[in-house]
Design a protein around this motif. Structure first.
Motif, PDB file in Angstrom:
ATOM      1  N   SER A 157      60.187   3.635 -41.562  1.00 14.33           N
ATOM      2  CA  SER A 157      60.186   2.180 -41.524  1.00 14.33           C
ATOM      3  C   SER A 157      59.450   1.676 -40.281  1.00 14.33           C
ATOM      4  O   SER A 157      58.724   0.676 -40.338  1.00 14.33           O
ATOM      5  N   THR A 158      59.609   2.380 -39.164  1.00 14.09           N
ATOM      6  CA  THR A 158      58.893   2.026 -37.933  1.00 14.09           C
ATOM      7  C   THR A 158      57.393   2.141 -38.142  1.00 14.09           C
ATOM      8  O   THR A 158      56.624   1.241 -37.765  1.00 14.09           O
ATOM      9  N   ILE A 159      56.961   3.238 -38.772  1.00  7.70           N
ATOM     10  CA  ILE A 159      55.532   3.446 -39.025  1.00  7.70           C
ATOM     11  C   ILE A 159      54.979   2.356 -39.943  1.00  7.70           C
ATOM     12  O   ILE A 159      53.904   1.793 -39.700  1.00  7.70           O
ATOM     13  N   LEU A 160      55.714   2.034 -41.008  1.00 12.19           N
ATOM     14  CA  LEU A 160      55.270   0.983 -41.924  1.00 12.19           C
ATOM     15  C   LEU A 160      55.185  -0.361 -41.220  1.00 12.19           C
ATOM     16  O   LEU A 160      54.253  -1.148 -41.462  1.00 12.19           O
ATOM     17  N   SER A 161      56.130  -0.639 -40.353  1.00 13.89           N
ATOM     18  CA  SER A 161      56.121  -1.899 -39.609  1.00 13.89           C
ATOM     19  C   SER A 161      54.894  -1.986 -38.701  1.00 13.89           C
ATOM     20  O   SER A 161      54.238  -3.030 -38.613  1.00 13.89           O
ATOM     21  N   ILE A 162      54.563  -0.880 -38.055  1.00 16.05           N
ATOM     22  CA  ILE A 162      53.398  -0.852 -37.159  1.00 16.05           C
ATOM     23  C   ILE A 162      52.105  -1.041 -37.953  1.00 16.05           C
ATOM     24  O   ILE A 162      51.248  -1.854 -37.591  1.00 16.05           O
TER      25      ILE A 162
ATOM     26  N   THR B 167      46.323   7.500 -33.622  1.00 17.04           N
ATOM     27  CA  THR B 167      46.680   7.555 -32.200  1.00 17.04           C
ATOM     28  C   THR B 167      47.382   6.287 -31.747  1.00 17.04           C
ATOM     29  O   THR B 167      48.351   6.329 -30.977  1.00 17.04           O
ATOM     30  N   GLU B 168      46.936   5.140 -32.284  1.00 14.44           N
ATOM     31  CA  GLU B 168      47.548   3.865 -31.914  1.00 14.44           C
ATOM     32  C   GLU B 168      48.929   3.725 -32.547  1.00 14.44           C
ATOM     33  O   GLU B 168      49.859   3.206 -31.930  1.00 14.44           O
ATOM     34  N   ILE B 169      49.057   4.191 -33.790  1.00  9.03           N
ATOM     35  CA  ILE B 169      50.361   4.148 -34.469  1.00  9.03           C
ATOM     36  C   ILE B 169      51.368   5.003 -33.688  1.00  9.03           C
ATOM     37  O   ILE B 169      52.502   4.580 -33.434  1.00  9.03           O
ATOM     38  N   ALA B 170      50.936   6.208 -33.315  1.00  5.20           N
ATOM     39  CA  ALA B 170      51.815   7.112 -32.574  1.00  5.20           C
ATOM     40  C   ALA B 170      52.218   6.500 -31.237  1.00  5.20           C
ATOM     41  O   ALA B 170      53.385   6.578 -30.839  1.00  5.20           O
ATOM     42  N   SER B 171      51.267   5.873 -30.558  1.00  8.33           N
ATOM     43  CA  SER B 171      51.559   5.258 -29.262  1.00  8.33           C
ATOM     44  C   SER B 171      52.589   4.148 -29.400  1.00  8.33           C
ATOM     45  O   SER B 171      53.548   4.074 -28.619  1.00  8.33           O
ATOM     46  N   ARG B 172      52.429   3.308 -30.407  1.00 11.47           N
ATOM     47  CA  ARG B 172      53.386   2.220 -30.633  1.00 11.47           C
ATOM     48  C   ARG B 172      54.767   2.757 -30.995  1.00 11.47           C
ATOM     49  O   ARG B 172      55.785   2.150 -30.661  1.00 11.47           O
ATOM     50  N   ALA B 173      54.785   3.899 -31.680  1.00 12.80           N
ATOM     51  CA  ALA B 173      56.067   4.496 -32.094  1.00 12.80           C
ATOM     52  C   ALA B 173      56.697   5.353 -30.997  1.00 12.80           C
ATOM     53  O   ALA B 173      57.814   5.855 -31.165  1.00 12.80           O
ATOM     54  N   GLY B 174      55.964   5.521 -29.888  1.00  9.28           N
ATOM     55  CA  GLY B 174      56.465   6.343 -28.797  1.00  9.28           C
ATOM     56  C   GLY B 174      56.464   7.814 -29.119  1.00  9.28           C
ATOM     57  O   GLY B 174      57.318   8.575 -28.653  1.00  9.28           O
ATOM     58  N   LYS B 175      55.493   8.240 -29.928  1.00 10.07           N
ATOM     59  CA  LYS B 175      55.408   9.637 -30.363  1.00 10.07           C
ATOM     60  C   LYS B 175      54.013  10.179 -30.076  1.00 10.07           C
ATOM     61  O   LYS B 175      53.065   9.439 -29.826  1.00 10.07           O
TER      62      LYS B 175
ATOM     63  N   ALA C  60      50.705  12.050 -31.708  1.00 11.24           N
ATOM     64  CA  ALA C  60      50.079  11.931 -33.030  1.00 11.24           C
ATOM     65  C   ALA C  60      50.539  13.046 -33.968  1.00 11.24           C
ATOM     66  O   ALA C  60      50.734  12.818 -35.164  1.00 11.24           O
ATOM     67  N   THR C  61      50.743  14.249 -33.422  1.00 11.65           N
ATOM     68  CA  THR C  61      51.185  15.374 -34.261  1.00 11.65           C
ATOM     69  C   THR C  61      52.587  15.157 -34.825  1.00 11.65           C
ATOM     70  O   THR C  61      52.933  15.704 -35.870  1.00 11.65           O
ATOM     71  N   GLN C  62      53.386  14.331 -34.131  1.00  4.90           N
ATOM     72  CA  GLN C  62      54.771  14.116 -34.565  1.00  4.90           C
ATOM     73  C   GLN C  62      54.876  13.155 -35.750  1.00  4.90           C
ATOM     74  O   GLN C  62      55.909  13.122 -36.419  1.00  4.90           O
ATOM     75  N   ILE C  63      53.830  12.366 -35.979  1.00  6.56           N
ATOM     76  CA  ILE C  63      53.899  11.419 -37.101  1.00  6.56           C
ATOM     77  C   ILE C  63      53.031  11.852 -38.277  1.00  6.56           C
ATOM     78  O   ILE C  63      52.967  11.156 -39.290  1.00  6.56           O
ATOM     79  N   SER C  64      52.377  12.996 -38.153  1.00  8.84           N
ATOM     80  CA  SER C  64      51.517  13.464 -39.252  1.00  8.84           C
ATOM     81  C   SER C  64      52.310  13.713 -40.527  1.00  8.84           C
ATOM     82  O   SER C  64      51.882  13.340 -41.621  1.00  8.84           O
ATOM     83  N   GLU C  65      53.493  14.345 -40.393  1.00 10.80           N
ATOM     84  CA  GLU C  65      54.293  14.640 -41.577  1.00 10.80           C
ATOM     85  C   GLU C  65      54.827  13.386 -42.257  1.00 10.80           C
ATOM     86  O   GLU C  65      54.691  13.240 -43.486  1.00 10.80           O
ATOM     87  N   PRO C  66      55.438  12.421 -41.525  1.00 10.13           N
ATOM     88  CA  PRO C  66      55.882  11.202 -42.213  1.00 10.13           C
ATOM     89  C   PRO C  66      54.731  10.409 -42.824  1.00 10.13           C
ATOM     90  O   PRO C  66      54.895   9.818 -43.894  1.00 10.13           O
ATOM     91  N   LEU C  67      53.565  10.418 -42.174  1.00 14.06           N
ATOM     92  CA  LEU C  67      52.397   9.752 -42.771  1.00 14.06           C
ATOM     93  C   LEU C  67      52.012  10.434 -44.079  1.00 14.06           C
ATOM     94  O   LEU C  67      51.702   9.770 -45.076  1.00 14.06           O
ATOM     95  N   SER C  68      52.047  11.757 -44.080  1.00 11.39           N
ATOM     96  CA  SER C  68      51.710  12.510 -45.287  1.00 11.39           C
ATOM     97  C   SER C  68      52.693  12.214 -46.417  1.00 11.39           C
ATOM     98  O   SER C  68      52.284  12.030 -47.573  1.00 11.39           O
TER      99      SER C  68
END
Length: 462
Positions: A242-247, A256-264, A266-274
């Motif tokens: 939900s955080t990723i969708l909001s961003i 990289t910008e999505i990860a920065s806004r989420a405080g993560k 980039a490698t940590q958000i690859s799976e939820p993005l997938s």
């Protein structure tokens, strides 16, 4: 409001009916996101003698008792016995039948949640080839339903005679459903997308603004918590997704910008993005001509119109809406609504061009393009974006288009600007013929200046 007429889904309906006409009982799987129309489709093929069971989230014994009651409408007194397990119940049903019927287990994942061995029971019965009834399993959890029948490790893998995943209904049907013109159809589609239940809910209100207020902005509205329900169907970590969708919904699109806004990282958000991509809730766009796998310029967009509308306009203002400041949020929506519809319009225009024949030329997949061009004397270059770019299958032609969702555009001015950009594009090959087109909300001034398309041209073809 329930629509009197069954909308679209004719291909799926035909596949189901043809399957049920085969000489042997069939095992059919239907799945798709919440409110996509699975149950409505199934009810189109069910007859009075058939058994339809909508599972809930109670325990195994209670579900068996409820299923037995559903069977009792077709087989009197079937529910007067307590069945100790699913195999006993399903075999007893088989023994009591004098003719072939269809049995549907809707929201099948709920049944498996209370009885993990149920898929193995069904596997045993199917492999025995003694069933007298067609069996349909159906569910809203896309991940679970895919796993049950497409994962080699699962008991039901390879046993389905038909697997039908229901996609959203195309934009061409929303005008018919809501009885609106093509311009209004695009605007409505930008909010409700291709989800038929949303269309039914919208049809209960006299106009779009009232529907938005009552269904989505009112904290007690039916769709006020819809994104959370959707995510809970398929994802364990709904907070992160939900955080990723909001961003993304608020215009941050690079990983990289999505990860920065989420405080993560980039490698940590690859799976939820997938996972969000697999579910169809987001898409990754790359500039025309770049490799899907190799491009580092990819950006993410929300691919579901209702989710995009929610995370753009509602999620950022939940605190205000809790105070019943609906008028305030509605004012913000109205101020940005043209841009919101414009984004949806661009995507529809790219869909229209992809694989379509335009003036005798068949084009491949259309996409956007962004990058620098270098007009004469400009060593620094100028960053530009193109809304629609597509190459013909024979690679002799390239189409370049601009989309506008505003009133009274000047086609001559737009054509001149587009031509100036096209003259310096780096991806146009020698000898390629360039075709410039516009995609507009209304008839433009100086319309003889360039080829253009209107909503009535686009939505009837998608």
């Amino acid at each position: 409001m329930k629509f009197n007429q069954f909308i679209d889904r004719q291909d799926s309906l035909k596949r189901l009916r043809n399957a049920l006409l085969r000489t042997t009982p069939q095992f059919l799987v239907i799945y798709g996101r919440r409110r996509i129309g699975k149950s409505t489709l199934i009810k189109e093929i069910m007859q009075d003698k058939d058994v339809y069971f909508l599972s809930d989230q109670t325990n195994e014994a209670n579900q068996r008792a409820l299923f037995a009651k559903a069977i009792a409408y077709s087989i009197p007194r079937f529910d007067k016995v307590v069945y100790p397990d699913w195999e006993t119940l399903l075999l007893e049903l088989n023994d009591r039948l004098s003719e072939r019927i269809t049995v549907c287990l809707d929201e099948f994942p709920y049944m498996v949640k209370s009885c993990a061995s149920l898929p193995s029971v069904i596997q045993k019965l199917l492999n025995g080839k003694t069933l007298k009834y067609d069996l349909i399993i159906c569910g809203s959890s896309q991940q679970l339903m895919q796993g049950y029948v497409l994962d080699k490790r699962e008991p039901l893998y390879g046993l389905a005679d038909e697997i039908i995943k229901l996609p959203p209904i195309p934009v061409s049907y929303i005008g018919q459903a809501l009885n609106v013109n093509t311009i209004a159809a695009v605007e409505e589609y930008s909010i409700w997308g291709g989800i038929p239940r949303y269309w039914e809910l919208r049809a209960d209100y006299p106009d779009m603004d009232t529907a938005i207020r009552e269904l989505a902005l009112d904290t007690k509205g039916i769709l006020a918590e819809e994104p959370q329900r959707l995510l809970r169907d398929d994802l364990r970590d709904t907070i992160q997704t939900s955080t990723i969708l909001s961003i993304i919904g608020n215009g941050v699109n690079r990983i990289t910008e999505i990860a920065s806004r989420a405080g993560k990282e980039a490698t940590q958000i690859s799976e939820p993005l997938s996972k969000l991509r697999e579910l169809g809730y987001i898409r990754r766009e790359i500039p025309f001509g770049e490799s899907e796998k190799k491009s580092k310029k990819g950006i993410y967009r929300i691919n579901d119109n209702m989710l995009q509308f929610y995370y753009r306009f509602i999620a950022p203002h939940r605190s205000i809406l809790e105070l019943r400041r609906i008028d305030t949020v509605m004012h913000l929506i109205n101020a940005q609504f043209t841009q919101h519809v414009g984004d949806c319009w661009e995507h529809l225009c790219r869909q229209y061009i992809s694989g379509n024949e335009i003036d005798g030329i068949v084009y491949n997949i259309a996409s956007r393009w962004w990058g620098k061009i270098f007009p004469e004397g400009n060593k620094e270059g100028t960053m530009i974006e193109l809304d629609v770019v597509a190459e013909s299958f024979d690679k002799k032609h390239i189409l370049i288009g601009e989309c506008k969702w505003t009133n009274k555009e000047d086609a001559q001015r737009l054509a001149r600007t587009l031509s100036e950009k096209a003259a310096h594009l780096p991806f146009i090959k020698d000898g390629q013929e360039v075709h410039l087109v516009l995609f507009l909300k209304q008839e433009p001034e100086h319309q003889e200046s360039i080829r253009y398309f209107l909503p009535e041209d686009i939505i009837e073809t998608i």
